[in-house]
Design an enzyme around this catalytic site. Sequence first.
Site, short mmCIF file in Angstrom:
data_model
loop_
_atom_site.label_atom_id
_atom_site.label_comp_id
_atom_site.label_asym_id
_atom_site.label_seq_id
_atom_site.Cartn_x
_atom_site.Cartn_y
_atom_site.Cartn_z
N ASP A 200 0.82 -1.21 0.00
CA ASP A 200 0.00 0.00 0.00
C ASP A 200 0.87 1.27 0.00
O ASP A 200 1.85 1.35 0.74
CB ASP A 200 -0.86 -0.03 1.28
CG ASP A 200 -1.76 1.18 1.40
OD1 ASP A 200 -2.65 1.31 0.57
OD2 ASP A 200 -1.52 1.98 2.31
N GLU A 264 1.39 -0.41 -4.98
CA GLU A 264 0.51 0.67 -5.44
C GLU A 264 1.34 1.94 -5.40
O GLU A 264 1.93 2.27 -4.36
CB GLU A 264 -0.69 0.81 -4.52
CG GLU A 264 -1.59 1.96 -4.93
CD GLU A 264 -2.18 2.70 -3.74
OE1 GLU A 264 -1.50 2.86 -2.73
OE2 GLU A 264 -3.35 3.08 -3.83
#
Length: 526
Positions: A200, A264
């Site tokens: 993330d 990401e």
Amino acid sequence: SETPWWKGAAIYQIYPRSFMDSNGDGIGDLPGITSRLDHVARLGVDAIWVSPFFASPMKDFGYDVSDYRAVDPIFGTLADFDALVARAHELGLKVLIDQVYSHTSDQHEWFAESRADRTGPKNDWYVWADPKPDGSPPSNWQSVFGGPAWTWDARRRQYYLHNFLSCQPQLNLHNPAVQDAVLDVMRFWLDRGVDGFRIDALNFAMHDPAFTDNPPAPATDRPRTRPFDFQLKRHNQSHPDIPRFIERIRALTDEYEAVFTVAEVGGDEAHAEMKAFTAGETHLNSAYGFNFLYAERLTPGLVCAALAEWPDEEGVGWPSWAFENHDAPRALSRWVEEGDREAFARLKVALLACLRGNAILYQGEELGLLQVEIPFEQLHDPEAIANWPLTLSRDGARTPMPWEEVAGGGFGHEAPWLPHGEENLARAAAVQEGDPHSLLAHTRALLALRKAHPALLYGRVTRCETRGDLLVLGRRHGEDCIRTFFNLGAGEALLGADEAQGTVLTAVNGATTDTLPPYAALVVQI
Ligand code: BGC
Ligand code: CA
């Protein structure tokens, strides 16, 4: 060396809260996921990516982790997770889990220790700073959810950094002890048999220790079309400590068999970071950005520009692509007018299946789910309530999976935590199952076609051409040569006389070898 399983993989993102509820509390959970994995396997994907299910106060629905090694009771237990992994492996599905290293919840014990004492062992596990002489925050950095990225802590009498909600304090990953701690977390899940990780917000992992103010955001009258606003260039996104940290992640995953890591990397100009994070053999395997997640229109130019960022050259990483996820408004509600949605949904799957790179499907994309406007009193998205006008809530892309067209959608409760929305209920899996002309059947067929062709899995891009709304994409791997034509517009597109010669592998929405109606696609082996 043989091609690793993850190269050319199709990955299915599961948002646990909204996938399937097994205990009747209206909230999805791990046993619920396990009970529906055969649906995922029948799509023909290679892996699932499960969004966070760890202990969390749920202010950012799990992206605010309070214990990295615990399953939050709302989602089940570690035994439930082990059962999910076992069932997935039985079905031939690899299991990727989300890892949120950039920040923890403010309820994490590490933060409690760090804020309690400026001289304790964890005093610099987070990013603490004194106010400027005039008492203002240490820098002008902004949270991506809006507002300052600094919050004053009365106990420690310093500001702490948070790139997201103020209850998501930034970990100081420059600190080797913090890196050791999160790598221990990764090892814990590797030892539980996971096959990889979606990492993330990795480009937010480091900060500029000098707290240099960002340049003023360029003046723009661009309306805020999404909860994330990256107008402010961030000094911290390309800090050299990030690749160093990534090398430690890679060294750890290389101790295990065939582990896949995808980061990401959010933001408007994130490609430099994506290349740095995935370059060569000592960094992550892949990264995905926001090229398509927030695009207001899908154009041939957007596709060619995205593919051109990842040339088939030594040292350049392998991309992953997502048109939808749990943060962005559903693509069918962004990219096409209502009347063309059915055709566009089929074209979109064909395009995702033919891009060079891994294909990430967000749950419900195979059903053609649409963005649902959630009435305010049902909004659960904290920052939507705190900071944003209704339309920017992320809940509309987090509505439950409709399994049957009945009240509650067969989700496991007649009133799930968010409404299905009538249109999505009508697109339930059971409604489409068995219908050879459904989007579900089309998705399975396109993923099977992709899997049958090395050019679509690994091929380099031999041609990427735009002619108005027409996109022509050529790919080659060894003897396998595929040419694909996509009409991304509402007009009819004509193909050159000799262009579509070869074996037509699939024709979408009435495409023929010389004309492409609106939102039609043609995949030809040449
Ligand atoms: C996640 C968001 C989350 C944010 C902070 C993003 O990458 O996809 O859902 O709010 O990071 O963790
Ligand atoms: Ca439940």
